[in-house]
Write a protein that holds these residues in place. Structure first.
Motif, PDB file in Angstrom:
ATOM      1  N   ILE A 255       0.804  -1.224   0.000  1.00  0.00           N
ATOM      2  CA  ILE A 255       0.000   0.000   0.000  1.00  0.00           C
ATOM      3  C   ILE A 255       0.834   1.271   0.000  1.00  0.00           C
ATOM      4  N   ALA A 256       2.096   1.170   0.443  1.00  0.00           N
ATOM      5  CA  ALA A 256       2.942   2.370   0.502  1.00  0.00           C
ATOM      6  C   ALA A 256       4.360   1.984   0.885  1.00  0.00           C
ATOM      7  N   ALA A 257       5.292   2.860   0.559  1.00  0.00           N
ATOM      8  CA  ALA A 257       6.655   2.705   1.061  1.00  0.00           C
ATOM      9  C   ALA A 257       6.665   3.071   2.538  1.00  0.00           C
ATOM     10  N   LEU A 258       7.489   2.409   3.320  1.00  0.00           N
ATOM     11  CA  LEU A 258       7.587   2.726   4.742  1.00  0.00           C
ATOM     12  C   LEU A 258       7.923   4.203   4.937  1.00  0.00           C
ATOM     13  N   ASP A 259       8.786   4.738   4.102  1.00  0.00           N
ATOM     14  CA  ASP A 259       9.181   6.141   4.216  1.00  0.00           C
ATOM     15  C   ASP A 259       8.057   7.122   3.888  1.00  0.00           C
ATOM     16  N   ALA A 260       6.962   6.647   3.310  1.00  0.00           N
ATOM     17  CA  ALA A 260       5.822   7.522   3.005  1.00  0.00           C
ATOM     18  C   ALA A 260       5.051   7.897   4.270  1.00  0.00           C
ATOM     19  N   VAL A 261       5.272   7.137   5.337  1.00  0.00           N
ATOM     20  CA  VAL A 261       4.633   7.426   6.623  1.00  0.00           C
ATOM     21  C   VAL A 261       5.744   7.841   7.587  1.00  0.00           C
ATOM     22  N   PRO A 262       5.698   9.056   8.113  1.00  0.00           N
ATOM     23  CA  PRO A 262       6.774   9.508   9.002  1.00  0.00           C
ATOM     24  C   PRO A 262       6.782   8.742  10.323  1.00  0.00           C
ATOM     25  N   GLN A 263       7.952   8.608  10.933  1.00  0.00           N
ATOM     26  CA  GLN A 263       8.012   8.015  12.259  1.00  0.00           C
ATOM     27  C   GLN A 263       7.150   8.835  13.206  1.00  0.00           C
ATOM     28  N   ARG A 264       6.423   8.141  14.088  1.00  0.00           N
ATOM     29  CA  ARG A 264       5.468   8.751  15.011  1.00  0.00           C
ATOM     30  C   ARG A 264       4.419   9.554  14.266  1.00  0.00           C
ATOM     31  N   GLY A 265       4.029   9.025  13.094  1.00  0.00           N
ATOM     32  CA  GLY A 265       3.035   9.704  12.279  1.00  0.00           C
ATOM     33  C   GLY A 265       2.071   8.720  11.647  1.00  0.00           C
ATOM     34  N   ALA A 266       1.235   9.240  10.769  1.00  0.00           N
ATOM     35  CA  ALA A 266       0.210   8.418  10.127  1.00  0.00           C
ATOM     36  C   ALA A 266      -0.128   8.976   8.762  1.00  0.00           C
TER      37      ALA A 266
ATOM     38  N   CYS B 217       8.505  -1.778   2.303  1.00  0.00           N
ATOM     39  CA  CYS B 217       7.123  -1.499   1.891  1.00  0.00           C
ATOM     40  C   CYS B 217       6.152  -1.920   2.991  1.00  0.00           C
ATOM     41  N   ILE B 218       5.058  -1.179   3.112  1.00  0.00           N
ATOM     42  CA  ILE B 218       3.996  -1.527   4.054  1.00  0.00           C
ATOM     43  C   ILE B 218       2.997  -2.405   3.321  1.00  0.00           C
ATOM     44  N   LEU B 219       2.720  -3.562   3.912  1.00  0.00           N
ATOM     45  CA  LEU B 219       1.780  -4.507   3.324  1.00  0.00           C
ATOM     46  C   LEU B 219       0.585  -4.686   4.246  1.00  0.00           C
ATOM     47  N   LEU B 220      -0.601  -4.815   3.638  1.00  0.00           N
ATOM     48  CA  LEU B 220      -1.825  -5.118   4.385  1.00  0.00           C
ATOM     49  C   LEU B 220      -2.412  -6.418   3.880  1.00  0.00           C
ATOM     50  N   ASP B 221      -3.074  -7.123   4.789  1.00  0.00           N
ATOM     51  CA  ASP B 221      -3.749  -8.376   4.441  1.00  0.00           C
ATOM     52  C   ASP B 221      -5.045  -8.033   3.711  1.00  0.00           C
TER      53      ASP B 221
ATOM     54  N   THR C 138      -8.957  -3.103  13.590  1.00  0.00           N
ATOM     55  CA  THR C 138      -7.542  -3.149  13.232  1.00  0.00           C
ATOM     56  C   THR C 138      -7.353  -4.155  12.098  1.00  0.00           C
ATOM     57  N   TYR C 139      -6.272  -3.983  11.348  1.00  0.00           N
ATOM     58  CA  TYR C 139      -5.984  -4.841  10.206  1.00  0.00           C
ATOM     59  C   TYR C 139      -4.535  -5.286  10.254  1.00  0.00           C
ATOM     60  N   PRO C 140      -4.273  -6.542   9.901  1.00  0.00           N
ATOM     61  CA  PRO C 140      -2.887  -7.013   9.889  1.00  0.00           C
ATOM     62  C   PRO C 140      -2.044  -6.195   8.911  1.00  0.00           C
ATOM     63  N   ALA C 141      -0.895  -5.736   9.408  1.00  0.00           N
ATOM     64  CA  ALA C 141       0.036  -4.955   8.593  1.00  0.00           C
ATOM     65  C   ALA C 141       1.443  -5.431   8.902  1.00  0.00           C
ATOM     66  N   ARG C 142       2.317  -5.317   7.917  1.00  0.00           N
ATOM     67  CA  ARG C 142       3.718  -5.674   8.132  1.00  0.00           C
ATOM     68  C   ARG C 142       4.591  -4.869   7.184  1.00  0.00           C
ATOM     69  N   VAL C 143       5.878  -4.865   7.481  1.00  0.00           N
ATOM     70  CA  VAL C 143       6.856  -4.201   6.628  1.00  0.00           C
ATOM     71  C   VAL C 143       7.736  -5.266   6.002  1.00  0.00           C
ATOM     72  N   GLU C 144       7.903  -5.156   4.696  1.00  0.00           N
ATOM     73  CA  GLU C 144       8.751  -6.105   3.968  1.00  0.00           C
ATOM     74  C   GLU C 144       9.470  -5.351   2.855  1.00  0.00           C
ATOM     75  N   ASP C 145      10.786  -5.442   2.843  1.00  0.00           N
ATOM     76  CA  ASP C 145      11.602  -4.780   1.821  1.00  0.00           C
ATOM     77  C   ASP C 145      11.288  -3.288   1.696  1.00  0.00           C
TER      78      ASP C 145
END
Length: 111
Positions: A7-18, A97-101, A88-95
């Motif tokens: 759904i997005a690159a991890l860097d697209a969401v700032p730390q302590r942000g949304a 990137c933020i992934l959602l189920d 809530t929805y399962p989410a994880r970071v891989e390579d």
């Protein structure tokens, strides 16, 4: 077996942000902690539907910008409130990137 979507690159969401992320199955608020953990929740606070993606992230919680309700990013439960919970929805970071189920997103879209 889960089917995960990027759904997005991890860097697209700032730390302590949304960020509010639009998917083919609806919008989801995605949160990133200072430890780079990601969480995905419905965007509407259970109190007065405040936009949680505009809230303040602290630890593994977010404070709603409207009335300061504190919501657990892990469980979606409102802290110290008599009632209220956000899906809530399962989410994880891989390579990076933020992934959602996607199965959980589809269930939400049907509900």
């Amino acid at each position: 077996m889960s089917d995960w979507i990027n759904i997005a690159a991890l860097d697209a969401v700032p730390q302590r942000g949304a960020r509010l992320i639009k998917t083919a199955h609806g919008c989801v608020a995605v949160f990133r902690t200072s430890e780079d953990k990601v969480f995905a929740l419905d965007n509407a606070c259970p109190h007065k539907k405040g936009p949680l993606a505009d809230g303040i992230v602290h630890g593994s919680e977010v404070t709603c910008p409207l009335h300061n309700w504190v919501i657990s990013l892990e469980t979606g439960k409102a802290q110290g409130a008599d009632e209220g919970q956000v899906a809530t929805y399962p989410a994880r970071v891989e390579d990076g990137c933020i992934l959602l189920d996607v199965a959980f997103l589809k269930q939400r879209a049907v509900a």
